[in-house]
Design a protein around this motif. Structure first.
Motif, PDB file in Angstrom:
ATOM      1  N   ARG A 168      55.910 -50.186  -7.065  1.00 59.01           N
ATOM      2  CA  ARG A 168      56.734 -50.550  -8.209  1.00 59.01           C
ATOM      3  C   ARG A 168      56.047 -50.181  -9.530  1.00 59.01           C
ATOM      4  NH1 ARG A 168      56.539 -55.655  -7.621  1.00 59.01           N
ATOM      5  NH2 ARG A 168      58.388 -55.911  -6.300  1.00 59.01           N
ATOM      6  N   ASP A 169      54.759 -50.492  -9.632  1.00 55.25           N
ATOM      7  CA  ASP A 169      54.061 -50.260 -10.893  1.00 55.25           C
ATOM      8  C   ASP A 169      53.733 -48.784 -11.112  1.00 55.25           C
ATOM      9  OD1 ASP A 169      54.214 -52.944 -11.449  1.00 55.25           O
ATOM     10  OD2 ASP A 169      52.206 -53.401 -10.689  1.00 55.25           O
ATOM     11  N   ASN A 170      53.512 -48.021 -10.031  1.00 59.35           N
ATOM     12  CA  ASN A 170      53.327 -46.581 -10.186  1.00 59.35           C
ATOM     13  C   ASN A 170      54.589 -45.918 -10.715  1.00 59.35           C
ATOM     14  OD1 ASN A 170      50.819 -44.986  -9.480  1.00 59.35           O
ATOM     15  ND2 ASN A 170      50.797 -46.474  -7.795  1.00 59.35           N
ATOM     16  N   ILE A 171      55.729 -46.349 -10.206  1.00 60.15           N
ATOM     17  CA  ILE A 171      56.997 -45.782 -10.672  1.00 60.15           C
ATOM     18  C   ILE A 171      57.267 -46.173 -12.115  1.00 60.15           C
ATOM     19  CG2 ILE A 171      59.508 -45.824 -10.347  1.00 60.15           C
ATOM     20  CD1 ILE A 171      58.976 -46.108  -7.328  1.00 60.15           C
ATOM     21  N   ALA A 172      56.867 -47.381 -12.491  1.00 62.84           N
ATOM     22  CA  ALA A 172      57.122 -47.887 -13.845  1.00 62.84           C
ATOM     23  C   ALA A 172      56.138 -47.340 -14.876  1.00 62.84           C
ATOM     24  CB  ALA A 172      57.067 -49.409 -13.849  1.00 62.84           C
ATOM     25  N   LEU A 173      55.063 -46.696 -14.433  1.00 62.69           N
ATOM     26  CA  LEU A 173      54.002 -46.258 -15.333  1.00 62.69           C
ATOM     27  C   LEU A 173      54.491 -45.428 -16.528  1.00 62.69           C
ATOM     28  CD1 LEU A 173      50.944 -46.186 -15.884  1.00 62.69           C
ATOM     29  CD2 LEU A 173      50.824 -44.144 -14.419  1.00 62.69           C
ATOM     30  N   PRO A 174      55.438 -44.482 -16.361  1.00 66.59           N
ATOM     31  CA  PRO A 174      55.875 -43.695 -17.517  1.00 66.59           C
ATOM     32  C   PRO A 174      56.410 -44.529 -18.676  1.00 66.59           C
ATOM     33  CG  PRO A 174      56.553 -42.607 -15.500  1.00 66.59           C
ATOM     34  CD  PRO A 174      56.027 -43.952 -15.103  1.00 66.59           C
ATOM     35  N   PHE A 175      56.963 -45.716 -18.396  1.00 68.50           N
ATOM     36  CA  PHE A 175      57.428 -46.568 -19.499  1.00 68.50           C
ATOM     37  C   PHE A 175      56.261 -46.958 -20.398  1.00 68.50           C
ATOM     38  CE2 PHE A 175      60.949 -47.373 -16.492  1.00 68.50           C
ATOM     39  CZ  PHE A 175      62.026 -47.127 -17.333  1.00 68.50           C
ATOM     40  N   VAL A 231      63.790 -49.113 -12.185  1.00 71.14           N
ATOM     41  CA  VAL A 231      62.732 -48.977 -11.182  1.00 71.14           C
ATOM     42  C   VAL A 231      63.247 -49.401  -9.817  1.00 71.14           C
ATOM     43  CG1 VAL A 231      60.462 -49.802 -10.449  1.00 71.14           C
ATOM     44  CG2 VAL A 231      60.867 -49.243 -12.863  1.00 71.14           C
ATOM     45  N   ARG A 232      63.954 -50.539  -9.767  1.00 70.80           N
ATOM     46  CA  ARG A 232      64.517 -51.004  -8.489  1.00 70.80           C
ATOM     47  C   ARG A 232      65.500 -49.988  -7.921  1.00 70.80           C
ATOM     48  NH1 ARG A 232      64.299 -56.241 -10.844  1.00 70.80           N
ATOM     49  NH2 ARG A 232      66.368 -55.964 -11.750  1.00 70.80           N
ATOM     50  N   GLY A 233      66.335 -49.427  -8.794  1.00 64.03           N
ATOM     51  CA  GLY A 233      67.307 -48.442  -8.333  1.00 64.03           C
ATOM     52  C   GLY A 233      66.655 -47.211  -7.749  1.00 64.03           C
ATOM     53  N   LEU A 256      66.741 -45.524  -4.168  1.00 65.28           N
ATOM     54  CA  LEU A 256      67.193 -44.137  -4.078  1.00 65.28           C
ATOM     55  C   LEU A 256      66.264 -43.294  -3.209  1.00 65.28           C
ATOM     56  CD1 LEU A 256      69.224 -41.958  -5.074  1.00 65.28           C
ATOM     57  CD2 LEU A 256      67.660 -41.548  -6.984  1.00 65.28           C
ATOM     58  N   VAL A 257      64.957 -43.523  -3.325  1.00 69.71           N
ATOM     59  CA  VAL A 257      64.009 -42.719  -2.547  1.00 69.71           C
ATOM     60  C   VAL A 257      63.667 -43.364  -1.201  1.00 69.71           C
ATOM     61  CG1 VAL A 257      63.020 -41.670  -4.618  1.00 69.71           C
ATOM     62  CG2 VAL A 257      61.955 -43.730  -3.654  1.00 69.71           C
ATOM     63  N   GLY A 258      64.376 -44.437  -0.868  1.00 73.75           N
ATOM     64  CA  GLY A 258      64.224 -45.028   0.458  1.00 73.75           C
ATOM     65  C   GLY A 258      62.942 -45.801   0.673  1.00 73.75           C
ATOM     66  N   LEU A 259      62.466 -46.495  -0.380  1.00 72.89           N
ATOM     67  CA  LEU A 259      61.225 -47.257  -0.248  1.00 72.89           C
ATOM     68  C   LEU A 259      61.440 -48.765  -0.414  1.00 72.89           C
ATOM     69  CD1 LEU A 259      58.683 -44.938  -2.095  1.00 72.89           C
ATOM     70  CD2 LEU A 259      58.788 -45.433   0.351  1.00 72.89           C
ATOM     71  N   GLY A 260      62.683 -49.209  -0.219  1.00 76.71           N
ATOM     72  CA  GLY A 260      62.941 -50.638  -0.248  1.00 76.71           C
ATOM     73  C   GLY A 260      62.078 -51.353   0.778  1.00 76.71           C
ATOM     74  N   GLY A 261      61.434 -52.436   0.360  1.00 77.18           N
ATOM     75  CA  GLY A 261      60.541 -53.172   1.245  1.00 77.18           C
ATOM     76  C   GLY A 261      59.085 -52.783   1.071  1.00 77.18           C
ATOM     77  N   PHE A 262      58.827 -51.681   0.337  1.00 79.80           N
ATOM     78  CA  PHE A 262      57.443 -51.227   0.110  1.00 79.80           C
ATOM     79  C   PHE A 262      57.039 -51.381  -1.358  1.00 79.80           C
ATOM     80  CE2 PHE A 262      58.735 -49.126   3.990  1.00 79.80           C
ATOM     81  CZ  PHE A 262      57.600 -49.187   4.784  1.00 79.80           C
ATOM     82  N   GLU A 263      57.773 -52.174  -2.095  1.00 81.24           N
ATOM     83  CA  GLU A 263      57.523 -52.305  -3.534  1.00 81.24           C
ATOM     84  C   GLU A 263      56.084 -52.680  -3.868  1.00 81.24           C
ATOM     85  OE1 GLU A 263      61.891 -53.213  -2.859  1.00 81.24           O
ATOM     86  OE2 GLU A 263      59.971 -53.636  -1.865  1.00 81.24           O
ATOM     87  N   THR A 264      55.469 -53.522  -3.044  1.00 82.29           N
ATOM     88  CA  THR A 264      54.122 -54.016  -3.358  1.00 82.29           C
ATOM     89  C   THR A 264      53.015 -53.275  -2.601  1.00 82.29           C
ATOM     90  OG1 THR A 264      54.286 -55.738  -1.663  1.00 82.29           O
ATOM     91  CG2 THR A 264      55.033 -56.308  -3.893  1.00 82.29           C
ATOM     92  N   ALA A 265      53.373 -52.241  -1.878  1.00 77.00           N
ATOM     93  CA  ALA A 265      52.368 -51.473  -1.131  1.00 77.00           C
ATOM     94  C   ALA A 265      51.557 -50.598  -2.076  1.00 77.00           C
ATOM     95  CB  ALA A 265      53.040 -50.617  -0.073  1.00 77.00           C
ATOM     96  N   ARG A 266      50.267 -50.447  -1.788  1.00 76.77           N
ATOM     97  CA  ARG A 266      49.404 -49.535  -2.533  1.00 76.77           C
ATOM     98  C   ARG A 266      49.484 -48.146  -1.896  1.00 76.77           C
ATOM     99  NH1 ARG A 266      49.123 -53.881  -4.910  1.00 76.77           N
ATOM    100  NH2 ARG A 266      47.325 -54.710  -6.049  1.00 76.77           N
TER     101      ARG A 266
END
Length: 262
Positions: free
Chosen positions: A100-107, A119-121, A125-135
């Motif tokens: 989640r935070d890697n995707i949000a970094l550009p903000f 970010v959630r969308g 879209l890229v099929g990573l639901g459930g992996f939001e907190t994974a490193r």
């Protein structure tokens, strides 16, 4: 964006080289026009300058001769307002941040408040639901590239530049990522330029394929892909697809390049 999205006009690029007054000629007299929402793939032998061409569009390099513009603006103008999305073979994810935070970094880099909904969308879209907190270390190579692509899209760029984003993946994962990228692109329809060594990848993903010669890179072939969208993976087993693969593979033949300018 209306009119021409990307205009590359009579571009030549030389790199300085110690002991050579004229340096290395990487690209010579390249003229390319990309329409809004078009997906263009660049093919060419190693060292032909295709990645250099992408870096010119990304304002990471500047032409020795000629001009590059995006929607009538200098590429640097889009970079300054964070309207250019870029994903490279090296996903460059920050290992201490989760998905989640890697995707949000550009903000943060753009000094903008994080749009959590966007970010959630993109995670969905890229099929990573459930992996939001994974490193990143907890993800497969393909999953890390999905994060990289989502990050490149999070600020809703006008142009997306992809430099061998799946080059380090195994053949099976790469094929699956091609299918996923087509799905993602079909939802966004962002003007996209892809650099790849894979003829199959170029034909499956792009509206148009441009073939560069060995260094100095020149455009030697242009093929409009005849396959309707959305493209079922079965198209890659068709006779028409294989004929085009053979045709483009022949165009890519032999290079005597001794310095990798891409």
């Amino acid at each position: 964006m209306t009119g021409t999205a990307i205009a590359i006009e009579h571009v030549t690029k030389r790199f300085p080289l110690k002991g050579q007054s004229e340096g290395v000629l990487a690209l010579e007299d390249i003229t390319v026009s990309v329409a809004p929402s078009e997906f263009v793939a660049l093919l060419g032998p190693s060292g032909c300058g295709k990645s250099t061409l992408l870096r010119l569009v990304a304002a990471l390099e500047h032409p020795t001769e000629g001009t590059v513009s995006i929607g009538g603006e200098a590429p640097g103008s889009l970079v300054a307002r964070h309207a250019l999305g870029v994903a490279f073979q090296d996903h460059a994810l920050l290992p201490w941040l989760n998905v989640r935070d890697n995707i949000a970094l550009p903000f943060s880099l753009a000094s903008k408040p994080v749009d959590r909904e966007a970010v959630r969308g993109l995670i969905d879209l890229v099929g990573l639901g459930g992996f939001e907190t994974a490193r990143p270390r907890q993800l497969s190579g393909g999953m890390r590239q999905r994060v990289s692509i989502a990050r490149s899209l999070v600020l809703s760029p006008e142009v997306l530049l992809l430099d061998e984003p799946f080059g380090a993946l195994d053949a099976v994962t790469r094929r699956q990522m091609n299918i996923e990228l087509q799905r993602i692109w079909s939802r966004q329809r962002i003007t996209t330029v892809l650099v790849t060594h894979s003829v199959d990848e170029a034909l499956f993903l792009a509206d148009r394929v441009l073939v560069l010669s060995a260094r100095p890179g020149r455009i030697i072939r242009e093929v409009a892909t005849p396959f309707d969208r959305p493209r079922d993976p079965a198209v890659m087993r068709s006779a028409a697809f294989h004929d085009l693969v053979d045709d483009l593979t022949d165009a890519l033949h032999p290079t005597e390049a001794t310095t990798d300018a891409s």
